[in-house]
Every structure is written in C-alpha cells, then in structure tokens.
Design a protein around this motif. Structure first.
Motif, PDB file in Angstrom:
ATOM      1  N   LEU A 258      51.239  53.904  60.392  1.00  0.00           N
ATOM      2  CA  LEU A 258      51.184  54.053  59.053  1.00  0.00           C
ATOM      3  C   LEU A 258      52.633  53.446  58.307  1.00  0.00           C
ATOM      4  CD1 LEU A 258      49.629  57.342  58.118  1.00  0.00           C
ATOM      5  CD2 LEU A 258      48.357  54.977  58.220  1.00  0.00           C
ATOM      6  N   VAL A 259      53.668  54.151  59.044  1.00  0.00           N
ATOM      7  CA  VAL A 259      54.905  53.723  58.689  1.00  0.00           C
ATOM      8  C   VAL A 259      55.698  53.523  59.864  1.00  0.00           C
ATOM      9  CG1 VAL A 259      56.867  54.019  57.045  1.00  0.00           C
ATOM     10  CG2 VAL A 259      54.638  55.118  56.706  1.00  0.00           C
ATOM     11  N   GLU A 260      56.309  52.360  60.288  1.00  0.00           N
ATOM     12  CA  GLU A 260      57.118  51.819  61.328  1.00  0.00           C
ATOM     13  C   GLU A 260      58.683  51.501  60.933  1.00  0.00           C
ATOM     14  OE1 GLU A 260      53.766  49.363  62.663  1.00  0.00           O
ATOM     15  OE2 GLU A 260      54.483  50.122  64.785  1.00  0.00           O
ATOM     16  N   ASP A 261      59.511  51.848  61.883  1.00  0.00           N
ATOM     17  CA  ASP A 261      60.975  51.281  61.774  1.00  0.00           C
ATOM     18  C   ASP A 261      61.443  51.103  63.294  1.00  0.00           C
ATOM     19  OD1 ASP A 261      63.831  51.037  61.687  1.00  0.00           O
ATOM     20  OD2 ASP A 261      63.842  52.049  60.025  1.00  0.00           O
ATOM     21  N   ASP A 262      61.781  49.989  63.781  1.00  0.00           N
ATOM     22  CA  ASP A 262      62.008  49.443  65.103  1.00  0.00           C
ATOM     23  C   ASP A 262      63.227  50.138  65.447  1.00  0.00           C
ATOM     24  OD1 ASP A 262      59.493  48.871  65.700  1.00  0.00           O
ATOM     25  OD2 ASP A 262      59.833  46.753  65.446  1.00  0.00           O
ATOM     26  N   ALA A 263      64.141  50.565  64.454  1.00  0.00           N
ATOM     27  CA  ALA A 263      65.626  50.911  64.799  1.00  0.00           C
ATOM     28  C   ALA A 263      66.013  52.481  64.554  1.00  0.00           C
ATOM     29  CB  ALA A 263      66.497  49.877  64.092  1.00  0.00           C
ATOM     30  N   HIS A 264      65.121  53.168  63.807  1.00  0.00           N
ATOM     31  CA  HIS A 264      65.312  54.365  63.469  1.00  0.00           C
ATOM     32  C   HIS A 264      64.229  55.373  63.704  1.00  0.00           C
ATOM     33  CE1 HIS A 264      68.090  51.972  61.300  1.00  0.00           C
ATOM     34  NE2 HIS A 264      68.982  52.971  61.628  1.00  0.00           N
ATOM     35  N   GLU A 265      64.560  56.542  63.883  1.00  0.00           N
ATOM     36  CA  GLU A 265      63.480  57.719  64.138  1.00  0.00           C
ATOM     37  C   GLU A 265      62.878  58.074  62.608  1.00  0.00           C
ATOM     38  OE1 GLU A 265      62.241  58.639  67.011  1.00  0.00           O
ATOM     39  OE2 GLU A 265      64.223  58.925  68.238  1.00  0.00           O
TER      40      GLU A 265
ATOM     41  N   MET B 177      52.831  62.903  50.762  1.00  0.00           N
ATOM     42  CA  MET B 177      53.709  62.633  52.045  1.00  0.00           C
ATOM     43  C   MET B 177      54.973  62.068  51.783  1.00  0.00           C
ATOM     44  SD  MET B 177      52.813  60.563  55.796  1.00  0.00           S
ATOM     45  CE  MET B 177      52.379  59.281  54.982  1.00  0.00           C
ATOM     46  N   VAL B 178      56.074  62.644  52.378  1.00  0.00           N
ATOM     47  CA  VAL B 178      57.381  62.156  52.347  1.00  0.00           C
ATOM     48  C   VAL B 178      57.545  61.657  53.799  1.00  0.00           C
ATOM     49  CG1 VAL B 178      59.807  62.481  52.078  1.00  0.00           C
ATOM     50  CG2 VAL B 178      58.034  63.624  50.416  1.00  0.00           C
ATOM     51  N   VAL B 179      58.090  60.390  53.651  1.00  0.00           N
ATOM     52  CA  VAL B 179      58.745  59.889  55.061  1.00  0.00           C
ATOM     53  C   VAL B 179      60.097  59.818  54.943  1.00  0.00           C
ATOM     54  CG1 VAL B 179      58.726  58.087  56.637  1.00  0.00           C
ATOM     55  CG2 VAL B 179      56.479  58.579  55.183  1.00  0.00           C
ATOM     56  N   GLY B 180      60.877  60.386  56.015  1.00  0.00           N
ATOM     57  CA  GLY B 180      62.233  60.176  56.013  1.00  0.00           C
ATOM     58  C   GLY B 180      62.884  59.490  57.300  1.00  0.00           C
ATOM     59  N   ARG B 181      63.904  58.651  57.224  1.00  0.00           N
ATOM     60  CA  ARG B 181      64.245  57.784  58.193  1.00  0.00           C
ATOM     61  C   ARG B 181      65.572  58.643  58.608  1.00  0.00           C
ATOM     62  NH1 ARG B 181      64.857  52.381  56.307  1.00  0.00           N
ATOM     63  NH2 ARG B 181      65.901  53.400  54.644  1.00  0.00           N
TER      64      ARG B 181
ATOM     65  N   GLY C 270      72.345  61.075  61.881  1.00  0.00           N
ATOM     66  CA  GLY C 270      72.661  62.388  61.557  1.00  0.00           C
ATOM     67  C   GLY C 270      72.081  62.867  60.293  1.00  0.00           C
ATOM     68  N   VAL C 271      71.650  61.840  59.403  1.00  0.00           N
ATOM     69  CA  VAL C 271      71.298  62.068  57.853  1.00  0.00           C
ATOM     70  C   VAL C 271      69.891  61.637  57.876  1.00  0.00           C
ATOM     71  CG1 VAL C 271      71.807  61.546  55.504  1.00  0.00           C
ATOM     72  CG2 VAL C 271      73.630  61.910  57.049  1.00  0.00           C
ATOM     73  N   TYR C 272      68.823  62.495  57.115  1.00  0.00           N
ATOM     74  CA  TYR C 272      67.805  61.944  56.647  1.00  0.00           C
ATOM     75  C   TYR C 272      67.752  61.062  55.180  1.00  0.00           C
ATOM     76  CZ  TYR C 272      65.571  64.609  60.529  1.00  0.00           C
ATOM     77  OH  TYR C 272      65.309  64.831  61.666  1.00  0.00           O
ATOM     78  N   ASP C 273      66.967  60.204  54.900  1.00  0.00           N
ATOM     79  CA  ASP C 273      67.030  59.207  54.031  1.00  0.00           C
ATOM     80  C   ASP C 273      65.530  59.008  53.564  1.00  0.00           C
ATOM     81  OD1 ASP C 273      67.563  57.453  52.041  1.00  0.00           O
ATOM     82  OD2 ASP C 273      67.871  55.816  53.644  1.00  0.00           O
ATOM     83  N   ALA C 274      64.907  59.651  52.440  1.00  0.00           N
ATOM     84  CA  ALA C 274      63.614  59.369  52.319  1.00  0.00           C
ATOM     85  C   ALA C 274      63.242  57.937  51.811  1.00  0.00           C
ATOM     86  CB  ALA C 274      63.150  60.246  50.951  1.00  0.00           C
ATOM     87  N   ILE C 275      62.545  57.284  52.665  1.00  0.00           N
ATOM     88  CA  ILE C 275      62.134  56.074  52.473  1.00  0.00           C
ATOM     89  C   ILE C 275      60.846  55.771  51.603  1.00  0.00           C
ATOM     90  CG2 ILE C 275      63.608  55.098  54.363  1.00  0.00           C
ATOM     91  CD1 ILE C 275      61.189  54.828  55.884  1.00  0.00           C
TER      92      ILE C 275
END
Length: 79
Positions: free
Chosen positions: A39-46, A58-62, A66-71
């Motif tokens: 559903l949501v992918e980022d090839d460089a971050h968890e 749903m909230v998706v965070g990157r 060491g910091v979560y960023d809501a994307i």
C-alpha cells in the motif's frame, strides 16, 4: 518482521512488514490466498503504520535518523 498487524473486515491483515523486502513497508495480506499488496513503500526508509481499531483510518510514519515523520494520514476504505 511484522509490526502492528490489524485484522480487517474482509479477512485481510494490514501491517508494516519487511516480507521479501529490505525495508519495512505497509502491506496488506489476503488471509485466504496469502497474496501481498503493498500500500505504501519507501525504498530508502522504514515505514510503520498505526491503524484505528475499526480500520477506518491509518497513519503512516517514515523512520529517518531516529525520528518518525508522518507521511500519510487519513481515512481509507480499509477492507
């Protein structure tokens, strides 16, 4: 590894997972067929997901340095 799996009304699970991936992404698995849909992918971050108890939001965070960023955040069909 899987994180915060939520069972949806259509007998699927939505979760953060690194199933067949290097980094965690937000996936959905159909429990009847075992098919994965990303559903949501980022090839460089968890990525991590927090799904509401009724699976309507749903909230998706990157995770970056060491910091979560809501994307992404909002309502979705959920199943």
């Amino acid at each position: 590894m899987h994180h915060d799996a939520r069972l949806l009304p259509d007998r699927s699970l939505v979760m953060a997972s690194n199933h067949d991936r290097e980094y965690m992404a937000i996936g959905r698995i159909d429990l009847d067929t075992a098919d994965w849909t990303w559903l949501v992918e980022d090839d460089a971050h968890e990525l991590y997901a927090w799904v509401s108890p009724d699976a309507s939001a749903m909230v998706v965070g990157r995770h970056v340095d060491g910091v979560y960023d809501a994307i992404e955040c909002g309502h979705w069909s959920g199943g």
